[in-house]
Design an enzyme around this catalytic site. Structure first.
Site, PDB file in Angstrom:
ATOM      1  N   PRO A  13      -1.953   1.700  -9.825  1.00 24.59           N
ATOM      2  CA  PRO A  13      -1.081   0.465 -10.267  1.00 24.59           C
ATOM      3  C   PRO A  13      -1.637  -0.547  -9.388  1.00 24.59           C
ATOM      4  O   PRO A  13      -1.949  -0.758  -8.512  1.00 24.59           O
ATOM      5  CB  PRO A  13       0.705   1.063 -10.269  1.00 24.59           C
ATOM      6  CG  PRO A  13       0.491   2.095  -9.898  1.00 24.59           C
ATOM      7  CD  PRO A  13      -0.991   3.063  -9.588  1.00 24.59           C
ATOM      8  N   ASN A  14      -1.049  -1.894  -9.753  1.00 25.73           N
ATOM      9  CA  ASN A  14      -1.837  -3.377  -8.776  1.00 25.73           C
ATOM     10  C   ASN A  14      -3.071  -3.720  -8.509  1.00 25.73           C
ATOM     11  O   ASN A  14      -2.980  -4.836  -8.036  1.00 25.73           O
ATOM     12  CB  ASN A  14      -0.481  -2.974  -7.945  1.00 25.73           C
ATOM     13  CG  ASN A  14       0.687  -3.061  -8.326  1.00 25.73           C
ATOM     14  OD1 ASN A  14       1.307  -4.191  -8.834  1.00 25.73           O
ATOM     15  ND2 ASN A  14       2.043  -2.303  -7.632  1.00 25.73           N
ATOM     16  N   ARG A  21      -3.502 -10.712  -4.183  1.00 26.41           N
ATOM     17  CA  ARG A  21      -3.034  -9.654  -3.973  1.00 26.41           C
ATOM     18  C   ARG A  21      -2.995  -9.628  -2.842  1.00 26.41           C
ATOM     19  O   ARG A  21      -3.826  -9.173  -2.027  1.00 26.41           O
ATOM     20  CB  ARG A  21      -2.575  -8.060  -4.872  1.00 26.41           C
ATOM     21  CG  ARG A  21      -2.071  -7.545  -3.829  1.00 26.41           C
ATOM     22  CD  ARG A  21      -2.261  -5.960  -4.113  1.00 26.41           C
ATOM     23  NE  ARG A  21      -1.551  -5.172  -4.440  1.00 26.41           N
ATOM     24  CZ  ARG A  21      -1.402  -3.791  -4.098  1.00 26.41           C
ATOM     25  NH1 ARG A  21      -2.220  -3.345  -4.717  1.00 26.41           N
ATOM     26  NH2 ARG A  21      -0.656  -3.162  -4.031  1.00 26.41           N
ATOM     27  N   TYR A  26      -5.957  -6.910   1.386  1.00 26.42           N
ATOM     28  CA  TYR A  26      -7.193  -6.211   0.385  1.00 26.42           C
ATOM     29  C   TYR A  26      -8.273  -6.957   0.831  1.00 26.42           C
ATOM     30  O   TYR A  26      -8.954  -6.554  -0.959  1.00 26.42           O
ATOM     31  CB  TYR A  26      -6.174  -6.177  -1.175  1.00 26.42           C
ATOM     32  CG  TYR A  26      -5.002  -4.729  -0.734  1.00 26.42           C
ATOM     33  CD1 TYR A  26      -5.111  -3.765  -0.844  1.00 26.42           C
ATOM     34  CD2 TYR A  26      -3.776  -5.431  -1.310  1.00 26.42           C
ATOM     35  CE1 TYR A  26      -4.177  -3.311  -0.841  1.00 26.42           C
ATOM     36  CE2 TYR A  26      -2.316  -4.403  -0.757  1.00 26.42           C
ATOM     37  CZ  TYR A  26      -2.812  -3.509  -0.559  1.00 26.42           C
ATOM     38  OH  TYR A  26      -1.613  -2.075  -1.039  1.00 26.42           O
ATOM     39  N   ASN A  77      -8.934   6.047  -6.966  1.00 26.53           N
ATOM     40  CA  ASN A  77      -7.689   5.151  -6.139  1.00 26.53           C
ATOM     41  C   ASN A  77      -6.379   5.143  -7.083  1.00 26.53           C
ATOM     42  O   ASN A  77      -6.388   3.988  -7.770  1.00 26.53           O
ATOM     43  CB  ASN A  77      -8.381   3.399  -5.885  1.00 26.53           C
ATOM     44  CG  ASN A  77      -7.206   2.728  -4.981  1.00 26.53           C
ATOM     45  OD1 ASN A  77      -6.181   3.111  -4.591  1.00 26.53           O
ATOM     46  ND2 ASN A  77      -7.846   1.667  -4.165  1.00 26.53           N
ATOM     47  N   ALA A  80      -0.376   3.133  -5.154  1.00 20.68           N
ATOM     48  CA  ALA A  80       1.033   3.553  -5.405  1.00 20.68           C
ATOM     49  C   ALA A  80       1.358   4.680  -5.347  1.00 20.68           C
ATOM     50  O   ALA A  80       2.215   5.279  -4.582  1.00 20.68           O
ATOM     51  CB  ALA A  80       2.618   2.794  -5.029  1.00 20.68           C
ATOM     52  N   GLU A 101     -11.532   9.862  -3.231  1.00 20.47           N
ATOM     53  CA  GLU A 101     -10.275   9.819  -3.252  1.00 20.47           C
ATOM     54  C   GLU A 101     -10.781   7.955  -1.756  1.00 20.47           C
ATOM     55  O   GLU A 101     -10.998   8.450  -0.942  1.00 20.47           O
ATOM     56  CB  GLU A 101      -9.047  10.023  -2.721  1.00 20.47           C
ATOM     57  CG  GLU A 101      -7.995   9.531  -1.952  1.00 20.47           C
ATOM     58  CD  GLU A 101      -6.302   9.537  -1.823  1.00 20.47           C
ATOM     59  OE1 GLU A 101      -6.708  11.463  -1.237  1.00 20.47           O
ATOM     60  OE2 GLU A 101      -5.533   9.817  -0.651  1.00 20.47           O
ATOM     61  N   HIS A 103      -9.506   4.083  -1.254  1.00 20.99           N
ATOM     62  CA  HIS A 103      -8.000   2.859  -0.583  1.00 20.99           C
ATOM     63  C   HIS A 103      -9.442   1.513  -0.150  1.00 20.99           C
ATOM     64  O   HIS A 103     -10.150   2.117   0.722  1.00 20.99           O
ATOM     65  CB  HIS A 103      -7.179   3.747   0.050  1.00 20.99           C
ATOM     66  CG  HIS A 103      -6.715   4.418  -0.865  1.00 20.99           C
ATOM     67  ND1 HIS A 103      -5.372   4.481  -1.798  1.00 20.99           N
ATOM     68  CD2 HIS A 103      -6.808   6.068   0.096  1.00 20.99           C
ATOM     69  CE1 HIS A 103      -5.271   5.456  -1.653  1.00 20.99           C
ATOM     70  NE2 HIS A 103      -5.339   6.269  -0.911  1.00 20.99           N
ATOM     71  N   ARG A 110      -1.197   1.888   8.139  1.00 21.15           N
ATOM     72  CA  ARG A 110       0.478   0.731   7.606  1.00 21.15           C
ATOM     73  C   ARG A 110       1.521   1.254   7.546  1.00 21.15           C
ATOM     74  O   ARG A 110       1.207   2.844   8.042  1.00 21.15           O
ATOM     75  CB  ARG A 110      -0.537   0.836   5.732  1.00 21.15           C
ATOM     76  CG  ARG A 110      -1.835  -0.575   6.053  1.00 21.15           C
ATOM     77  CD  ARG A 110      -2.200  -0.380   4.884  1.00 21.15           C
ATOM     78  NE  ARG A 110      -0.663  -1.261   4.158  1.00 21.15           N
ATOM     79  CZ  ARG A 110      -1.005  -1.293   2.853  1.00 21.15           C
ATOM     80  NH1 ARG A 110      -1.598  -1.520   1.898  1.00 21.15           N
ATOM     81  NH2 ARG A 110       0.314  -2.458   2.331  1.00 21.15           N
TER      82      ARG A 110
HETATM   83  C1  DQA Z   1      -4.450   1.456  -2.273  1.00 20.94           C
HETATM   84  C2  DQA Z   1      -3.230   1.181  -0.523  1.00 20.94           C
HETATM   85  C3  DQA Z   1      -1.827   1.901  -1.621  1.00 20.94           C
HETATM   86  O1  DQA Z   1      -0.995   2.274  -0.600  1.00 20.94           O
HETATM   87  C4  DQA Z   1      -1.028   0.402  -1.957  1.00 20.94           C
HETATM   88  O2  DQA Z   1      -0.328   1.326  -3.069  1.00 20.94           O
HETATM   89  C5  DQA Z   1      -2.356  -0.227  -2.885  1.00 20.94           C
HETATM   90  C6  DQA Z   1      -3.470   0.187  -2.573  1.00 20.94           C
HETATM   91  C7  DQA Z   1      -5.560   0.661  -1.098  1.00 20.94           C
HETATM   92  O3  DQA Z   1      -6.519   0.684  -1.759  1.00 20.94           O
HETATM   93  O4  DQA Z   1      -5.699   0.353  -0.287  1.00 20.94           O
HETATM   94  O5  DQA Z   1      -1.947  -0.232  -3.937  1.00 20.94           O
HETATM   95  O6  DQA Z   1      -4.528   2.823  -3.100  1.00 20.94           O
END
Ligand code: DQA
Length: 152
Positions: A13-14, A21, A26, A77, A80, A101, A103, A110
């Protein structure tokens, strides 16, 4: 020539909002920019990739299940959902392919709620804090894993 091993890159998501964003966290790259670099990198490494993004947990679970018998590994990735999804954890465990994994941000610098990951226990390793470059680092590590080179 043998078929290139397929690596599925899943984004949660997102992550479709990258580029606009929270740029300080990011970066400025869009998900399309990251996909382009990942495709170039995969080509050099002799890997085929499928690059996907969804805002829906169930869709991600479906993609993980369908990777069985089709892919050699997954780069995940989960956004959230990393911090909440036992369903993604279970699907990754059930499928049993190598998982890396990723990020963009360093989740350990964080909020405390980002320090727990349901993906990490079923991942070979974690790359975080290097922005979009993390996907290329993961592809390099995955190329070695699928070649049976492990961590040596
Ligand atoms: C994320 C880190 C997560 O905590 C966050 O909710 C994201 C992006 C990252 O790529 O840094 O949506 O996965």
């Amino acid at each position: 020539m043998a078929k290139a091993p397929t690596v599925i890159i899943l984004n949660g998501p997102n992550l479709n909002l990258l580029g606009s964003r929270e740029q300080a966290i990011y970066g400025k790259e869009t998900l399309a920019d990251i996909e382009k670099s990942a495709r170039q990198c995969a080509k050099q490494l002799g890997l085929a990739i499928e690059f996907r993004q969804s805002n829906h947990e169930g869709e991600i679970v479906d993609w993980i299940q369908k990777a069985r018998g089709k892919a050699s590994g997954m780069i995940v990735n989960a956004g959230a959902l990393t911090h909440t999804s036992i369903a993604i954890h279970d699907a990754l465990r059930a499928v049993g392919l190598p998982v890396i994994e990723v990020h963009l941000s360093n989740i350990f610098q964080r909020e405390v709620f980002r320090h727990q990951s349901y993906v990490s226990p079923v991942a070979q390793g974690v790359i975080c804090g290097f922005g979009g470059q993390g996907y290329e680092l993961a592809l390099r590590a995955m190329a070695r894993l699928v070649a049976g080179k492990g961590i040596a």
